[in-house]
Motif scaffolding. Structure first.
Motif, PDB file in Angstrom:
ATOM      1  N   LEU A 111     -16.974  32.455 -19.459  1.00 18.32           N
ATOM      2  CA  LEU A 111     -16.342  32.241 -20.756  1.00 18.32           C
ATOM      3  C   LEU A 111     -15.484  30.988 -20.664  1.00 18.32           C
ATOM      4  O   LEU A 111     -14.606  30.900 -19.807  1.00 18.32           O
ATOM      5  N   THR A 112     -15.778  29.984 -21.509  1.00 19.49           N
ATOM      6  CA  THR A 112     -15.079  28.705 -21.394  1.00 19.49           C
ATOM      7  C   THR A 112     -14.258  28.315 -22.620  1.00 19.49           C
ATOM      8  O   THR A 112     -13.329  27.524 -22.509  1.00 19.49           O
ATOM      9  N   GLU A 166     -10.409  27.253 -23.254  1.00 17.44           N
ATOM     10  CA  GLU A 166      -9.884  26.329 -24.263  1.00 17.44           C
ATOM     11  C   GLU A 166      -9.821  27.119 -25.559  1.00 17.44           C
ATOM     12  O   GLU A 166     -10.782  27.796 -25.930  1.00 17.44           O
ATOM     13  N   LYS A 167      -8.693  27.071 -26.241  1.00 20.45           N
ATOM     14  CA  LYS A 167      -8.502  27.843 -27.464  1.00 20.45           C
ATOM     15  C   LYS A 167      -8.286  26.886 -28.632  1.00 20.45           C
ATOM     16  O   LYS A 167      -7.322  26.121 -28.637  1.00 20.45           O
ATOM     17  N   LEU A 168      -9.195  26.926 -29.608  1.00 21.40           N
ATOM     18  CA  LEU A 168      -9.118  26.038 -30.764  1.00 21.40           C
ATOM     19  C   LEU A 168      -8.897  26.851 -32.032  1.00 21.40           C
ATOM     20  O   LEU A 168      -9.631  27.812 -32.299  1.00 21.40           O
ATOM     21  N   PHE A 197     -11.730  29.335 -33.538  1.00 19.02           N
ATOM     22  CA  PHE A 197     -11.103  30.089 -34.626  1.00 19.02           C
ATOM     23  C   PHE A 197     -10.125  31.097 -34.018  1.00 19.02           C
ATOM     24  O   PHE A 197     -10.011  32.234 -34.459  1.00 19.02           O
ATOM     25  N   TYR A 198      -9.417  30.634 -32.989  1.00 15.16           N
ATOM     26  CA  TYR A 198      -8.512  31.503 -32.241  1.00 15.16           C
ATOM     27  C   TYR A 198      -7.418  32.088 -33.125  1.00 15.16           C
ATOM     28  O   TYR A 198      -6.934  33.195 -32.880  1.00 15.16           O
ATOM     29  N   GLU A 209     -22.376  28.698 -19.742  1.00 14.85           N
ATOM     30  CA  GLU A 209     -21.061  28.679 -20.371  1.00 14.85           C
ATOM     31  C   GLU A 209     -21.127  29.410 -21.705  1.00 14.85           C
ATOM     32  O   GLU A 209     -22.043  29.201 -22.496  1.00 14.85           O
ATOM     33  N   ILE A 210     -20.142  30.267 -21.937  1.00 13.82           N
ATOM     34  CA  ILE A 210     -20.103  31.098 -23.137  1.00 13.82           C
ATOM     35  C   ILE A 210     -18.906  30.699 -23.993  1.00 13.82           C
ATOM     36  O   ILE A 210     -17.803  30.514 -23.490  1.00 13.82           O
ATOM     37  N   THR A 211     -19.156  30.585 -25.307  1.00 17.65           N
ATOM     38  CA  THR A 211     -18.099  30.348 -26.285  1.00 17.65           C
ATOM     39  C   THR A 211     -17.943  31.607 -27.122  1.00 17.65           C
ATOM     40  O   THR A 211     -18.937  32.247 -27.480  1.00 17.65           O
ATOM     41  N   VAL A 212     -16.722  31.940 -27.448  1.00 19.70           N
ATOM     42  CA  VAL A 212     -16.447  33.078 -28.329  1.00 19.70           C
ATOM     43  C   VAL A 212     -15.907  32.535 -29.640  1.00 19.70           C
ATOM     44  O   VAL A 212     -14.977  31.729 -29.649  1.00 19.70           O
ATOM     45  N   CYS A 213     -16.517  32.976 -30.746  1.00 23.49           N
ATOM     46  CA  CYS A 213     -16.007  32.612 -32.068  1.00 23.49           C
ATOM     47  C   CYS A 213     -15.333  33.833 -32.679  1.00 23.49           C
ATOM     48  O   CYS A 213     -15.916  34.913 -32.743  1.00 23.49           O
ATOM     49  N   HIS A 214     -14.094  33.634 -33.129  1.00 24.14           N
ATOM     50  CA  HIS A 214     -13.310  34.712 -33.715  1.00 24.14           C
ATOM     51  C   HIS A 214     -13.235  34.620 -35.238  1.00 24.14           C
ATOM     52  O   HIS A 214     -12.462  35.357 -35.850  1.00 24.14           O
ATOM     53  N   CYS A 215     -14.018  33.733 -35.873  1.00 24.22           N
ATOM     54  CA  CYS A 215     -13.889  33.573 -37.327  1.00 24.22           C
ATOM     55  C   CYS A 215     -14.263  34.871 -38.044  1.00 24.22           C
ATOM     56  O   CYS A 215     -14.988  35.709 -37.528  1.00 24.22           O
ATOM     57  N   HIS A 216     -13.742  35.011 -39.242  1.00 26.30           N
ATOM     58  CA  HIS A 216     -13.980  36.236 -39.999  1.00 26.30           C
ATOM     59  C   HIS A 216     -15.459  36.437 -40.323  1.00 26.30           C
ATOM     60  O   HIS A 216     -15.950  37.571 -40.329  1.00 26.30           O
ATOM     61  N   MET A 217     -16.195  35.331 -40.559  1.00 26.07           N
ATOM     62  CA  MET A 217     -17.628  35.466 -40.840  1.00 26.07           C
ATOM     63  C   MET A 217     -18.374  36.009 -39.631  1.00 26.07           C
ATOM     64  O   MET A 217     -19.228  36.883 -39.764  1.00 26.07           O
ATOM     65  N   CYS A 218     -18.077  35.493 -38.452  1.00 22.29           N
ATOM     66  CA  CYS A 218     -18.734  35.999 -37.235  1.00 22.29           C
ATOM     67  C   CYS A 218     -18.380  37.457 -36.998  1.00 22.29           C
ATOM     68  O   CYS A 218     -19.235  38.259 -36.614  1.00 22.29           O
ATOM     69  N   GLN A 219     -17.126  37.813 -37.241  1.00 18.92           N
ATOM     70  CA  GLN A 219     -16.728  39.204 -37.053  1.00 18.92           C
ATOM     71  C   GLN A 219     -17.537  40.126 -37.966  1.00 18.92           C
ATOM     72  O   GLN A 219     -17.957  41.208 -37.549  1.00 18.92           O
TER      73      GLN A 219
END
Length: 140
Positions: free
Chosen positions: A104-105, A124-126, A109-110, A22-32
């Protein structure tokens, strides 16, 4: 599924004997900024459940009160996000060539996701607030 991966120059390697696909995607500015785009991460892994070789080549950076990030001193590859509250390490999927059937699950930081890309998988979008509430509720 067992995974073996390494940084671009090969001075740091990671072996994870068993992990979910299972893969999580983080969209936070720090990760970007750190990963050059969204952070596509494997499920969190406790230190006793993986082997990290080349520790002397790892540069650690405290990016927030709750996390540090690691990169290779030699080639600059982004190696991990280490959550201090849960002591879990989240590794970028790009370090591992063997990931074939991952799913992708979750997207976190959507509310910070750039508008120019979208994933087709239902996830799931948080938002930042929802993720932090969940993070600190789980660590209590």
């Amino acid at each position: 599924m067992e995974l073996a991966g390494q940084c671009l120059c090969g001075k740091v390697s990671i072996t994870i004997p068993k992990i979910s696909e299972e893969i999580t995607v983080c969209h936070c500015h720090m990760c970007q900024k750190f990963f050059g785009g969204p952070f596509m991460a494997l499920e969190g892994v406790l230190p006793e459940n993986f082997t990290l070789n080349g520790e002397e080549q790892i540069q650690r950076f405290m990016s927030s009160e709750w996390a540090e990030r690691g990169s290779c001193k030699a080639c600059g590859s982004s190696l991990f996000y280490h959550g201090l509250a849960d002591n879990e390490y989240y590794f970028p999927v790009g370090l591992f060539a063997e990931i074939d059937h991952a799913k992708l699950t979750e997207e976190i930081f959507y509310d910070q996701k750039p508008a120019f890309f979208h994933y087709k998988e239902p996830t799931e979008k948080l938002t930042e607030a929802a993720f932090l509430q969940k993070l600190f509720a789980d660590s209590e």
